[in-house]
Design an enzyme around this catalytic site. Structure first.
Site: not given
Ligand code: BGC
Length: 393
Positions: A149, A220, A358
């Protein structure tokens, strides 16, 4: 900026009623005979708790509303959706977004990106590096040796410039400078959140660069359609319009294979409760500690199309996700552990108490030449649209 502390909602166009003084959100179920037309107060967090200075910039809370009284609160700290208030099948307003009471809540160590705009690269980049035009770029290895991210100071942890255009539109923009979190090029980004008349949050993403770079932007938000803070999401009934998904290795990086969902617990082509197979004996579910996978949308066009549809059976609230993107990460909140503070209305966000859908290009695309490209060059425009549309079934 609008100051919107308590929302005193009279019987309106949608025929629901709400108001007054219990600060804890309690979703009213239709099994409660007293609750059919009771007054209930739903609270958007106090906007004063969102007034802060982060990295020398002012943060605040912006409340959008459409003519149906559909209301969404967004902070420019990370461009995060803080609350989404929608009527349930009895007409009672329900907050379906997980979130915190204040900016500090969103700054806690281990905070899992609640409601955030994610960038410069949503999801993972393997071994936290990629090569573009012969040059290798290292990005933060903030997830078991992989990059997740956009890194710890990704777009979710930045203060965006905010302009509330009208009651139902908020424009957020920022320049992600050359080298920010290791990414090349000055990236000029604009994300517009707009509420439509049919109760959707429309998100338009726009970016340009002055050097070749990679871009994969998403939101998210964590949802619980039975009402945030009201148990887990295993009873939610989900459809994903994907006949394949991208299986992962132990670092949750795609292996490069596009695997058929047919005959696996990843087959959501027909409405299925999440909990029905989440703990099945399946290697991919073990690696993800549940669902945490990218689904390859069957309709691969860049037209706006339905990616997924999901209903919370206790409220009947249904979310449809529409997107121009080729993939969607279905994450079932497997890493939520109830430890973070300041959940809205005292909510504790335990294991699987929220889910994310997402929309995105596939994880690790910069290292996977067979995946649709996430490269953006000077002169090109990155443009994607995603809608979260709410209704009742
Ligand atoms: C991911 C997870 C991650 C989470 C973060 C998601 O987009 O796929 O693996 O733990 O985001 O909180």
């Amino acid at each position: 900026m609008k100051v919107n502390l308590l929302l005193f909602l009279a019987v309106g166009a949608l025929g629901f009623s709400a108001c007054t003084n219990n600060s804890k959100q309690t979703s009213t179920s239709n099994t409660d005979s007293d609750s059919v037309s009771v007054s209930k107060q739903i609270m958007i967090p106090d906007s004063n708790n969102f007034k802060a200075t982060v990295d020398g910039k002012q943060t605040g809370l912006f409340v959008l509303k459409n003519k149906n009284n559909f209301q969404v609160a967004i902070t420019n700290y990370g461009g995060r959706i803080v609350s989404i208030l929608v009527p349930d099948k009895s007409g009672n307003l329900t907050d379906v977004a997980l979130g915190y009471e204040n900016v500090a809540g969103y700054q806690q160590t281990g905070e899992p990106y609640f409601g955030a705009l994610i960038g410069r690269y949503g999801n993972r980049i393997g071994k936290a590096q990629f090569t573009l035009e012969g040059k290798t770029y290292k990005v933060p290895a903030n997830d078991n040796g992989q990059s997740l991210h956009g890194g710890p100071k990704g777009f979710h942890a930045q203060v965006w410039d905010a302009k509330q255009v009208n009651d139902f539109t908020l424009e957020l923009s920022r320049i992600s400078v050359d080298g920010e979190e290791g990414y090349p090029g000055n990236l000029t980004v604009k994300v517009t959140y707009a509420l439509t008349d049919d109760n959707a949050i429309k998100m338009d993403y726009h970016a340009t660069t002055d050097k070749t770079t990679v871009v994969n932007l998403t939101n998210h938000a964590y949802f619980n359609l039975n009402g945030q803070g009201n148990g887990d999401i295993n009873d939610h009934v989900l459809t994903i319009n994907a006949s394949r998904f991208t299986p992962v290795d132990a670092g949750l990086i795609p292996t490069g294979v596009l695997q058929d969902v047919a005959g696996t617990p990843f087959d959501f082509t027909k409405p299925t409760a999440i909990g029905e197979r989440v703990d099945a004996d399946n290697e991919q579910l073990k690696l993800g500690k549940g669902y945490d996978h990218n689904f390859v949308l069957t309709n691969s066009s860049t037209d706006l199309k339905q990616a997924a549809k999901i209903t919370g059976p206790k409220t009947g609230i249904t979310l449809e996700v529409l997107t121009t993107e080729p993939g969607v990460q279905f994450y079932g909140g497997n890493f939520l552990d109830g430890k973070l503070k300041d959940g809205k209305g005292g909510a504790v966000y335990a294991h699987r108490s929220g889910f994310c859908l997402e929309t995105q290009h596939f994880p690790d695309s910069p290292n996977q030449p067979s995946f649709p490209s996430t490269t953006l060059k000077p002169g090109q425009t990155y443009k994607t649209t995603t809608l979260y549309k709410f209704s009742v079934e």
